[in-house]
Motif scaffolding. Structure first.
Motif, short mmCIF file in Angstrom:
data_model
loop_
_atom_site.label_atom_id
_atom_site.label_comp_id
_atom_site.label_asym_id
_atom_site.label_seq_id
_atom_site.Cartn_x
_atom_site.Cartn_y
_atom_site.Cartn_z
N ALA A 159 99.62 54.66 60.07
CA ALA A 159 99.04 53.39 60.52
C ALA A 159 97.67 53.63 61.12
N ASN A 160 97.56 54.69 61.96
CA ASN A 160 96.26 54.99 62.55
C ASN A 160 95.27 55.47 61.50
N LEU A 163 93.80 52.51 59.94
CA LEU A 163 92.82 51.89 60.85
C LEU A 163 91.50 52.67 60.82
N TYR A 164 91.59 54.02 60.96
CA TYR A 164 90.37 54.83 60.95
C TYR A 164 89.62 54.63 59.65
N ASP A 236 93.14 45.19 57.61
CA ASP A 236 94.21 46.17 57.78
C ASP A 236 95.56 45.59 57.33
#
Lengths: 518, 303
Positions: A159-160, A163-164, A236
């Motif tokens: 998930a991160n 996002l990144y 996202d």
């Protein structure tokens, strides 16, 4: 499509008029959708053209510019420095350096991770045997380790990573826009100084932000807020629809991956439980939105007309009685209602005591649906009264006068004059209300929570009074959240709202007026 | 003569029917509100008891549940103040902050879109229109992930609180500028031009000419922004989760009703708490009703 003139239309028998209306309405929708895609195509075409033109322009700048302008393509801000705009030059160059540092130190890796979404590496181990890793906690437990420990930093957080990745893409796009603007600006600066024009000092540049560039000052914070808290999350979420992101594929249990259009195909597979739930809830949502919008509207105007009738006293008192219910927060009034009406509540109890029959207001699905619509009328009528009172007072009185002379009954007058006049004025906002009802989370969630739940729906998580939005909410927050499917539902809701708005926009007066001019 | 008399008689009958209808309507709309008040004074405190003794005698009315709101602590050992008071103050503080930021954002966007002509204005408006068609909390998961990421990057740990909730409510609020824009469109442009001839720049026109003339829309924006945090449940429950110290009133009261254990002890407290929340909101709403109607219909008529 064959169109007929208004006089011909009036001469048709009633049945044929209705038929014609349906026929032309159908074509309007088809044309509306067609027009939308045409517009979309044209928009993309113009956008690409603009980019190509911009690039060509920049190329010309490079060719025509002097050494400093040419070097500015590599070292941004050098041109500004040469023309004595020191502060601006330093800021621009610093931004370029920042960008490069960002991309080298972070962006490149982020983009790579965005494509792979991380690897599912062994992440759980037993304290007694720290060299054997297991993919999931469950596997470790199955292998005989009662209290597995998580290995720090060994499992990727997909998930991160997503996002990144999105952040990096946004930064990249922003920098490219900034780059081309600056480079062009450098060339313009060179031309200006060559022609001996006044070159703005840093102070004047700043001053511009209160005058000719005041819009940038005012827009900056709100737009940055919208980008971070609306656009970025939406991109996202949109991407989540193409992944396997759910409760099992979530940090720290597992990574998730790209799955293409798999989630969408399960949406349109109406034989499967997910598709079946979607289509059932979609039908009910439409029925609900139509009932909620039009009943509230028609009944609300009726009440407003009664209150505003000539010769009725205490107008303010009646209106205040209604408006009080708007003034209390919905979660109070709706939660209280749900408590009064539910299986264990006083109403069911007393009715059973007095008549001997047990009525389940919110647990029987037919009654629950009727109750919800009824309670929504209770909520909605005051709003309609509030917003239409002003319009009602503006209806010319002579319209009613002449209708009365012609012998029209009050009911005919209500339908032919009052309702038509208000629809004429409030038509566009009616559609906004319709979309609002389509997404009316509060009423459903606070009254029934979507229940009565049924096993025939997906994961037994949805119920007979669930709307698509409340189902979306359950999919995100329920026992076993499925973020990817929730995102698919969100996109489906978007498509419906957008199509509706488009049709209305095409039929609205502003659009027609434009056509008249052409 | 006879005809006029019969018409008058007919009108009288009609009016009587309408009065009866109006009284009936008023009763329907008032009864649930009275019921909430009535239950909040009920001496019982569990759902089962209240349901069976809904129509208790007036002589047994008691304010004990209101008192309880100011004494009951969810976890008596660690809580500094009573839970309800804490939630109330949380919501009040949040609402005030959100109100100021939202009003600033909405008014500046609305003014820009209405008065300042610049390249890309129409594009921005249509992008905003499209964004508005996504269901409001569809991106809730992403926002939650983002906030959590911020928190970990700043080393603030895992739990999200009121500050994050405030960010959710206020940062993207600018996109609701349409009603305010409709208002600014009606402020005569000749005023700006006159001021500009006198040497005022764009900023001065905004702060010194247009804003002072826009009292109704400022009040409307302030009120709607202030009410937001009191009414919202969705974002609040998703962001705050189990962090009871950071609950807002809506979340706390909802929890009192939907936890089996609390349902048996806090049921009447819910109604008492609801009354105390509703009173200030009702007061604000009724006091500013005029502006509210102007705002709503102004936007509606414009379409």
């Amino acid at each position: 499509m064959k169109t007929i003139s208004y006089i011909d239309y009036c001469a048709l028998p009633r049945i044929q008029q209705i038929g014609y209306s349906i026929y032309s309405g159908f074509f309007k929708i088809i044309f509306g959708i067609g027009h939308f895609f045409k517009g979309l195509g044209l928009g993309i075409y113009h956008f690409i053209l603009k980019i190509i033109n911009g690039l060509a322009d920049t190329g010309r700048c490079f060719k025509a510019g002097d050494v400093f302008t040419k070097l500015s393509f590599l070292f941004l801000g050098l041109g500004h420095f040469k023309r004595k705009q020191y502060a601006k030059g330093v800021i621009i160059f610093a931004l370029e350096v920042l960008f490069i540092v960002f991309m080298v130190g972070f962006g490149g890796q982020a983009l790579y991770n965005f494509i792979t979404l991380g690897e599912s590496r062994p992440a759980w181990f037993c304290k007694s045997d720290p060299n054997t890793f297991y993919l999931t906690q469950q596997e470790a437990i199955n292998a005989g380790c009662l209290f597995p420990t998580q290995a720090a930093g060994r499992l990727d957080n997909s998930a991160n990573m997503m996002l990144y990745g999105v952040v990096t893409i946004i930064v990249l796009v922003a920098f490219f826009i900034f780059y081309f603007k600056t480079v062009k600006g450098t060339y313009k600066l060179e031309c200006d100084s060559y022609e001996g024009k006044h070159i703005k000092t840093f102070k004047e540049d700043i001053g511009d932000f209160l005058n000719s560039k005041f819009h940038i000052t005012l827009l900056f914070l709100p737009v940055v807020g919208i980008i971070i808290f609306t656009i970025f999350p939406l991109i996202d979420t949109f991407l989540m629809a193409f992944t396997s992101y759910d409760y099992a594929h979530n940090f720290p249990l597992d990574v998730f991956e790209w799955v293409g259009f798999k989630n969408f195909s399960s949406l349109f597979n109406f034989g499967g439980t997910f598709g079946y739930t979607f289509i059932s809830l979609f039908k009910w949502t439409i029925v609900w939105a139509i009932l909620a919008t039009f009943l509230n509207f028609i009944l609300g105007i009726l009440v407003a007309t009664i209150i505003n009738r000539k010769g009725i006293k205490f107008k303010k008192l009646w209106r205040t009685c209604l408006v009080l219910s708007v003034a209390i927060p919905q979660f109070v009034s709706l939660l209280a209602m749900s408590q009064f009406l539910n299986e264990y509540g006083p109403l069911t109890y007393y009715i059973e005591k007095w008549t001997g029959t047990k009525i389940l207001f919110l647990s029987n699905y037919h009654i629950a649906r009727v109750m919800i619509v009824t309670i929504n009328i209770w909520i909605g009528i005051p709003y309609t009264v509030l917003s239409t009172t002003g319009i009602l007072m503006n209806i010319p009185a002579d319209l009613y006068e002449s209708a009365r002379i012609d012998g029209a009954s009050p009911i005919t007058m209500y339908f032919k004059i009052t309702l038509r006049y208000i629809i004429f004025v409030m038509g566009p906002s009616l559609i906004t209300t319709f979309i609002g009802n389509f997404n009316n989370f509060g009423v459903i969630y606070l009254l029934t929570g979507g229940g009565p739940k049924t096993g025939s729906y997906y994961n037994s998580q949805a119920g007979y009074t669930d709307l698509l939005v409340t189902w979306l909410y359950t999919l995100c927050t329920g026992n076993q959240p499925r973020y990817n499917l929730a995102s698919v539902i969100g996109i489906a809701i978007f498509v419906v709202s957008a199509t509706l708005s488009l049709i209305v926009y095409r039929n609205s007066s502003s659009f027609k007026n434009e056509e008249d001019f052409a | 003569m006879a005809r006029i008399k019969s018409m008058k008689k007919k009108q009288k009958i009609e009016n009587t029917i309408i009065y009866i209808l109006l009284v009936l309507l008023s009763i329907i709309w008032i009864i649930p509100i009275i019921a909430i008040l009535y239950v909040s004074l009920n001496p019982d405190s569990s759902q089962a008891a209240v349901s069976i003794r809904m129509f208790y005698p007036i002589s047994k009315m008691t304010f004990s549940h209101y008192v309880e709101l100011f004494t009951y602590k969810l976890s008596p050992k660690t809580d500094v103040m009573p839970s309800y008071v804490r939630w109330y103050l949380n919501t009040l503080g949040l609402a005030l902050c959100v109100m100021l930021i939202n009003t600033f954002f909405i008014l500046s966007l609305a003014y820009t879109m209405s008065r300042l002509k610049f390249k890309g204005r129409k594009t921005l408006m249509s992008i905003n229109l499209v964004l508005g068609m996504f269901p409001g909390f569809m991106s809730m998961i992403a926002i939650y992930n983002i906030l959590k990421l911020f928190n970990t990057l700043l080393g603030l740990g895992d739990t999200l609180g009121l500050v994050h909730l405030g960010l959710c409510y206020s940062m993207a609020s600018g996109s609701g500028f349409y009603i305010a824009k409709g208002f600014f469109d009606t402020v005569p442009k000749s005023l700006d031009e006159a001021a500009r001839i006198d040497g005022a720049n764009n900023a001065a026109v905004f702060f010194k000419i247009v804003l002072p003339l826009s009292k109704p829309i400022i009040v409307y924006t302030l009120v709607t922004a202030f009410m937001g945090p009191w009414m919202d449940y969705i974002f609040c429950s998703y962001v705050i989760r189990n962090n009871t110290d950071n609950f807002t009133v809506a979340l706390g009261l909802y929890q009192w009703l939907n936890t089996q254990e609390l349902k048996n002890t806090r049921y009447t407290d819910f109604f008492a708490g609801s009354v105390l929340v509703s009173i200030p909101i009702m007061a604000v709403f009724l006091a500013t009703q005029k502006y509210y109607v102007e705002g709503v219909t102004g936007g509606a008529v414009k379409g």
